[in-house]
Design an enzyme around this catalytic site. Structure first.
Site, PDB file in Angstrom:
ATOM      1  N   CYS A  63     -54.280  -6.766 -22.214  1.00  0.00           N
ATOM      2  CA  CYS A  63     -54.625  -7.768 -23.233  1.00  0.00           C
ATOM      3  C   CYS A  63     -53.891  -9.095 -23.011  1.00  0.00           C
ATOM      4  O   CYS A  63     -52.661  -9.141 -22.996  1.00  0.00           O
ATOM      5  CB  CYS A  63     -54.255  -7.204 -24.599  1.00  0.00           C
ATOM      6  N   TRP A  96     -57.029   1.713 -29.304  1.00  0.00           N
ATOM      7  CA  TRP A  96     -55.897   1.859 -28.383  1.00  0.00           C
ATOM      8  C   TRP A  96     -55.198   3.185 -28.627  1.00  0.00           C
ATOM      9  O   TRP A  96     -54.900   3.535 -29.760  1.00  0.00           O
ATOM     10  CB  TRP A  96     -54.897   0.717 -28.575  1.00  0.00           C
ATOM     11  N   ARG A 124     -59.610  -4.541 -37.591  1.00  0.00           N
ATOM     12  CA  ARG A 124     -59.468  -3.935 -36.279  1.00  0.00           C
ATOM     13  C   ARG A 124     -57.991  -3.733 -35.984  1.00  0.00           C
ATOM     14  O   ARG A 124     -57.156  -4.546 -36.378  1.00  0.00           O
ATOM     15  CB  ARG A 124     -60.105  -4.834 -35.221  1.00  0.00           C
ATOM     16  N   THR A 126     -55.687  -4.256 -33.676  1.00  0.00           N
ATOM     17  CA  THR A 126     -55.481  -5.007 -32.434  1.00  0.00           C
ATOM     18  C   THR A 126     -54.025  -4.987 -31.979  1.00  0.00           C
ATOM     19  O   THR A 126     -53.106  -4.715 -32.767  1.00  0.00           O
ATOM     20  CB  THR A 126     -55.908  -6.482 -32.625  1.00  0.00           C
ATOM     21  N   VAL A 127     -53.815  -5.307 -30.724  1.00  0.00           N
ATOM     22  CA  VAL A 127     -52.491  -5.595 -30.169  1.00  0.00           C
ATOM     23  C   VAL A 127     -52.476  -7.084 -29.842  1.00  0.00           C
ATOM     24  O   VAL A 127     -53.548  -7.651 -29.565  1.00  0.00           O
ATOM     25  CB  VAL A 127     -52.213  -4.779 -28.898  1.00  0.00           C
ATOM     26  N   GLU A 142     -50.369 -11.621 -34.894  1.00  0.00           N
ATOM     27  CA  GLU A 142     -51.036 -12.779 -34.278  1.00  0.00           C
ATOM     28  C   GLU A 142     -50.152 -13.300 -33.143  1.00  0.00           C
ATOM     29  O   GLU A 142     -49.039 -13.788 -33.370  1.00  0.00           O
ATOM     30  CB  GLU A 142     -51.286 -13.858 -35.340  1.00  0.00           C
ATOM     31  N   SER A 143     -50.666 -13.197 -31.927  1.00  0.00           N
ATOM     32  CA  SER A 143     -49.835 -13.503 -30.754  1.00  0.00           C
ATOM     33  C   SER A 143     -49.353 -14.951 -30.714  1.00  0.00           C
ATOM     34  O   SER A 143     -48.254 -15.221 -30.214  1.00  0.00           O
ATOM     35  CB  SER A 143     -50.608 -13.188 -29.479  1.00  0.00           C
ATOM     36  N   TYR A 189     -64.177 -14.526 -23.066  1.00  0.00           N
ATOM     37  CA  TYR A 189     -64.701 -13.441 -23.925  1.00  0.00           C
ATOM     38  C   TYR A 189     -66.047 -13.842 -24.511  1.00  0.00           C
ATOM     39  O   TYR A 189     -66.960 -13.021 -24.621  1.00  0.00           O
ATOM     40  CB  TYR A 189     -63.715 -13.136 -25.073  1.00  0.00           C
TER      41      TYR A 189
HETATM   42  N1  LIG Z   1     -55.612 -12.833 -32.789  1.00  0.00           N
HETATM   43  C1  LIG Z   1     -55.128 -11.755 -32.066  1.00  0.00           C
HETATM   44  C2  LIG Z   1     -56.204 -11.153 -31.184  1.00  0.00           C
HETATM   45  C3  LIG Z   1     -55.736  -9.914 -30.517  1.00  0.00           C
HETATM   46  C4  LIG Z   1     -56.895  -9.124 -29.901  1.00  0.00           C
HETATM   47  O1  LIG Z   1     -58.079  -9.442 -30.088  1.00  0.00           O
HETATM   48  N2  LIG Z   1     -56.526  -8.067 -29.157  1.00  0.00           N
HETATM   49  C5  LIG Z   1     -57.535  -7.201 -28.544  1.00  0.00           C
HETATM   50  C6  LIG Z   1     -57.142  -6.806 -27.144  1.00  0.00           C
HETATM   51  S1  LIG Z   1     -57.219  -8.115 -25.977  1.00  0.00           S
HETATM   52  C7  LIG Z   1     -57.592  -5.882 -29.308  1.00  0.00           C
HETATM   53  O2  LIG Z   1     -56.583  -5.315 -29.643  1.00  0.00           O
HETATM   54  N3  LIG Z   1     -58.811  -5.381 -29.537  1.00  0.00           N
HETATM   55  C8  LIG Z   1     -59.028  -4.111 -30.180  1.00  0.00           C
HETATM   56  C9  LIG Z   1     -60.161  -4.208 -31.181  1.00  0.00           C
HETATM   57  O3  LIG Z   1     -60.719  -5.291 -31.340  1.00  0.00           O
HETATM   58  O4  LIG Z   1     -60.452  -3.195 -31.813  1.00  0.00           O
HETATM   59  C10 LIG Z   1     -53.928 -12.237 -31.282  1.00  0.00           C
HETATM   60  O5  LIG Z   1     -54.033 -13.218 -30.527  1.00  0.00           O
HETATM   61  O6  LIG Z   1     -52.881 -11.648 -31.445  1.00  0.00           O
END
Ligand SMILES: N[C@@H](CCC(=O)N[C@@H](CS)C(=O)NCC(=O)O)C(=O)O
Length: 314
Positions: A63, A96, A124, A126-127, A142-143, A189
């Site tokens: 990611c 994940w 979601r 997310t990481v 939020e990264s 993306y």
């Molecule tokens: N806004 C978030 C976006 C993070 C993101 O979209 N991560 C993706 C991986 S690249 C994820 O975990 N996707 C899993 C999902 O959408 O279920 C950030 O920048 O931290």
């Protein structure tokens, strides 16, 4: 994704689409900040004081957003202050997954970290996630925020020789981030996950216009985006460039040119990879296995053997 704290079976790696079939990324839900004093940051609540050993990062090496935070941790020499867990590269039917039940929270899946923080979470899983071991909750997912708090939120626990968001460059960094994020970081993306030809071509054009613009900028004022000062804008650009030929050029159909065809951007990539601590945040193996496991884009799951990359990392 999670709905009111329950994993929903119709999980799909493609996120929402707009009315033109364009990809729309979810807004992050936890927005608190670690600060040296524990006072609240720009968003969220206070009580997250910088302390060695208190915070933990959950990341995926595939990611790019999570990788921003790993690079921030390396550049600020916070490896001994913040611990890390890495998820498996392939997306499972429950999002994940950890290879072994994860030591800190005994979780098998990332969504369990979210429901531990909020049993009614909807969204979601997310990481990256920045976790507080004291309060047993998510500080921030939020990264862009996490990268900034790694830069200035840890006070003397961090090596502050390198300021990634210096006061005098802030408005220029913000303006550049605002161009690069939609067109390139998220643009790849938007290209790969477009569900109509028109949305694909629009995103594709922007990706290559942005790369052309950056190639010219580096010729004028390299070696970094702001001459000799490495900033968060470089961290955010690097994570996309290092994935470009291995994943976006093929899987996301960003194939007008390879990154290797851009001389200045290629040199830039190698310069950043040579900074101590950076190369070990990159795994081309995880990147290829992870992206090519997205069934909607690659139903057979076959991972390409190439391309041969001009740089070497694990
Ligand atoms: N806004 C978030 C976006 C993070 C993101 O979209 N991560 C993706 C991986 S690249 C994820 O975990 N996707 C899993 C999902 O959408 O279920 C950030 O920048 O931290």
């Amino acid at each position: 994704m999670l709905v009111d704290g329950k994993w929903t079976a119709n999980w799909h790696p493609v996120q929402a689409t707009d009315n033109k079939g364009g990809f729309v990324r979810q807004i992050s839900g936890f927005r608190n900040w670690i600060t040296p004093s524990g006072d609240a940051g720009p968003t969220g609540e206070g009580g997250f004081e910088a302390e060695a050993g208190r915070y933990h990062l959950y990341v995926a090496l595939i990611c790019p957003w999570a990788s921003r935070t790993l690079i921030g941790r390396a550049l600020k020499k916070l490896e001994d202050v913040i611990s890390v867990s890495v998820v498996e590269p392939e997306l499972s039917d429950e999002g994940w997954r950890f290879a072994e039940p994860e030591a800190l929270n005994d979780a098998g899946y990332m969504h369990q970290i979210y429901t531990k923080a909020d049993p009614h979470y909807t969204g979601r899983a997310t990481v990256p996630v920045l976790w507080d071991k004291n309060r047993n909750t998510i500080v921030n997912n939020e990264s862009a925020d996490i990268l900034r708090m790694l830069n200035s939120g840890f006070g003397s626990l961090a090596d502050n020789a390198n300021d990634l968001y210096p006061q005098d460059l802030r408005s220029e960094i913000d303006a550049l981030n605002e161009r690069i994020y939609p067109r390139l970081n998220n643009g790849v993306y938007r290209t790969g996950f477009a569900t109509t030809q028109v949305a694909y071509e629009e995103a594709f054009t922007e990706v290559f216009q942005m790369l052309d613009e950056l190639e010219a900028r580096l010729a004028d004022r390299g070696p970094y985006l702001f001459s000799d000062r490495l900033t968060e804008a470089d961290v955010r650009l690097f994570v996309t460039l290092v994935r470009f030929d291995a994943a976006y050029n093929g899987l996301f159909k960003c194939n007008l040119r390879r990154l290797a065809d851009y001389a200045n951007l290629s040199r830039y990539l190698e310069n950043i990879l040579a900074i101590p601590g950076i190369a070990k945040t990159v795994s081309i193996d995880h990147i290829k296995r992870g992206y090519y496991s997205i069934k909607a884009l690659n139903p057979t799951g076959i991972v390409p053997v190439g391309p041969q990359l001009p740089f070497s990392v694990a």
